[in-house]
Design a protein around this motif. Sequence first.
Motif, PDB file in Angstrom:
ATOM      1  N   ARG A  87       0.796  -1.218   0.000  1.00 36.96           N
ATOM      2  CA  ARG A  87       0.000   0.000   0.000  1.00 36.96           C
ATOM      3  C   ARG A  87       0.835   1.277   0.000  1.00 36.96           C
ATOM      4  N   ARG A  88       2.121   1.156   0.063  1.00 32.68           N
ATOM      5  CA  ARG A  88       2.961   2.355   0.182  1.00 32.68           C
ATOM      6  C   ARG A  88       3.945   2.457  -0.978  1.00 32.68           C
ATOM      7  N   TRP A  89       4.048   3.679  -1.483  1.00 29.76           N
ATOM      8  CA  TRP A  89       4.976   3.989  -2.562  1.00 29.76           C
ATOM      9  C   TRP A  89       5.781   5.230  -2.184  1.00 29.76           C
ATOM     10  N   GLN A  90       7.020   5.242  -2.622  1.00 31.74           N
ATOM     11  CA  GLN A  90       7.817   6.454  -2.532  1.00 31.74           C
ATOM     12  C   GLN A  90       7.477   7.313  -3.748  1.00 31.74           C
ATOM     13  N   ALA A  91       7.333   8.621  -3.546  1.00 37.52           N
ATOM     14  CA  ALA A  91       6.865   9.487  -4.631  1.00 37.52           C
ATOM     15  C   ALA A  91       7.573  10.833  -4.595  1.00 37.52           C
ATOM     16  N   ALA A 113      -4.283   9.398  -0.329  1.00 33.64           N
ATOM     17  CA  ALA A 113      -3.101   8.824   0.297  1.00 33.64           C
ATOM     18  C   ALA A 113      -2.631   9.742   1.417  1.00 33.64           C
ATOM     19  N   ILE A 114      -1.990   9.155   2.411  1.00 31.69           N
ATOM     20  CA  ILE A 114      -1.419   9.905   3.516  1.00 31.69           C
ATOM     21  C   ILE A 114       0.083  10.083   3.270  1.00 31.69           C
ATOM     22  N   ALA A 115       0.553  11.326   3.394  1.00 29.65           N
ATOM     23  CA  ALA A 115       1.986  11.614   3.287  1.00 29.65           C
ATOM     24  C   ALA A 115       2.638  11.199   4.606  1.00 29.65           C
ATOM     25  N   GLU A 116       3.101   9.968   4.677  1.00 26.08           N
ATOM     26  CA  GLU A 116       3.531   9.398   5.945  1.00 26.08           C
ATOM     27  C   GLU A 116       4.898   9.902   6.409  1.00 26.08           C
ATOM     28  N   GLU A 117       5.780  10.123   5.447  1.00 22.69           N
ATOM     29  CA  GLU A 117       7.161  10.461   5.846  1.00 22.69           C
ATOM     30  C   GLU A 117       7.861  11.198   4.713  1.00 22.69           C
ATOM     31  N   ARG A 118       8.575  12.259   5.050  1.00 23.73           N
ATOM     32  CA  ARG A 118       9.417  12.942   4.065  1.00 23.73           C
ATOM     33  C   ARG A 118      10.801  12.293   4.098  1.00 23.73           C
ATOM     34  N   ARG A 119      11.290  11.879   2.946  1.00 24.98           N
ATOM     35  CA  ARG A 119      12.580  11.208   2.837  1.00 24.98           C
ATOM     36  C   ARG A 119      13.703  12.230   2.666  1.00 24.98           C
ATOM     37  N   LEU A 126       4.115   7.680   0.493  1.00 22.27           N
ATOM     38  CA  LEU A 126       2.663   7.797   0.436  1.00 22.27           C
ATOM     39  C   LEU A 126       2.024   6.463   0.782  1.00 22.27           C
ATOM     40  N   GLY A 127       1.083   6.489   1.736  1.00 23.13           N
ATOM     41  CA  GLY A 127       0.301   5.306   2.069  1.00 23.13           C
ATOM     42  C   GLY A 127      -1.105   5.465   1.526  1.00 23.13           C
ATOM     43  N   PHE A 128      -1.498   4.611   0.577  1.00 24.24           N
ATOM     44  CA  PHE A 128      -2.801   4.742  -0.067  1.00 24.24           C
ATOM     45  C   PHE A 128      -3.902   4.162   0.825  1.00 24.24           C
ATOM     46  N   GLU A 129      -4.989   4.905   0.913  1.00 25.12           N
ATOM     47  CA  GLU A 129      -6.101   4.511   1.769  1.00 25.12           C
ATOM     48  C   GLU A 129      -7.057   3.579   1.028  1.00 25.12           C
ATOM     49  N   GLY A 130      -7.873   2.828   1.812  1.00 30.36           N
ATOM     50  CA  GLY A 130      -8.872   1.946   1.228  1.00 30.36           C
ATOM     51  C   GLY A 130      -8.413   0.510   1.161  1.00 30.36           C
ATOM     52  N   GLU A 131      -9.269  -0.333   0.606  1.00 27.57           N
ATOM     53  CA  GLU A 131      -9.011  -1.769   0.524  1.00 27.57           C
ATOM     54  C   GLU A 131      -8.638  -2.229  -0.885  1.00 27.57           C
TER      55      GLU A 131
END
Length: 345
Positions: A87-91, A113-119, A126-131
């Motif tokens: 569910r997570r991609w670096q962008a 998507a939630i911006a979970e962490e700045r690299r 980015l963590g994408f929401e939903g199923e």
Amino acid sequence: MLVSDFDFDLPPELIALRPARPRDTARLLVVTGDRDLADRTVLDLPGILRAGDVLVFNDTRVIPAQLEGRRGDARIGATLHKRIDLRRWQAFIRNAKRVKEGDRITFAADVSAIAEERRPDGSFLLGFEGEEPVEVLLERAGRMPLPPYIAGKRETDAADREDYQTMFAREDGAVAAPTAALHFTDRLIASLDEVGVKREMLTLHVGAGTFLPVKAQDTADHVMHAEWGRIDGATAERLNDIRSDGGRLIAVGTTSLRLLESAARPDGRIAQFAGDTEIFITPGYRFRAVDGLMTNFHLPRSTLMMLVSAMMGRDRMMAAYAHAIAAGYRFYSYGDSSLLIPDDD
């Protein structure tokens, strides 16, 4: 070695905005050892290669990895470039100064998507929401991620969904096409089969980092981006057997070449491989697994211009590019191609 050693002037009108039609009618510049440069077409490949040679293709599939959305009132662009998990991609984020960790970015078609962490490199996790699988979300909300030198000159359209995908694409995960393979068609493959040229597949998911400029002045100071690839054991053994029998291993595209060289042992035998590669090939590198390369024409000062210079010699490649420019070859992802064979005896 200075990055400026790999610079050249390219007339902007030689940047291809659409592929040749049919794809296999693109021009092909053949560069072999010290022989004269030869102007051919991709359809001539069956007469150039030998029975027993093997073409190695990258079967990655480009996903619609470019997204447009909002964080509040701010317009945000995202280009996915590396999968982290399901569910997570670096962008890479456009207008990133308007995004903070924990912010929700809402894209088209109810995708968020939630911006979970700045690299450290400025990108976001980015963590994408939903199923729904992320691939389904991207098909609904994303666009094909055309290279900036094309996207800056025209809009992405429906034709790019097919044009920017090779006939071998089957493994989802790339955000840029392995463009040398864009030239292949069913009729060309049939002609290659008739003359005994073999083919094998590997997977390297091309990331958007391939388009990042080299900011260092010295090649020794450049940090290469990582991309994930895989060569299974059976494929590795078949490639080793072909070379043992005297066949040449021709990488179709720099992505195939980089993965093959990453998997090669010091004695040149190719091993099973699965993981990230950050291999950076510059002049002075000793190729272990690859006997030749089919590749499109690359950007000035790019890591790929350094790679082809490592294979053929810098002076030889600069002369070849000068010839291509004078002869009106079309450059970059949708452009013409070249076949590089250092030793054609």
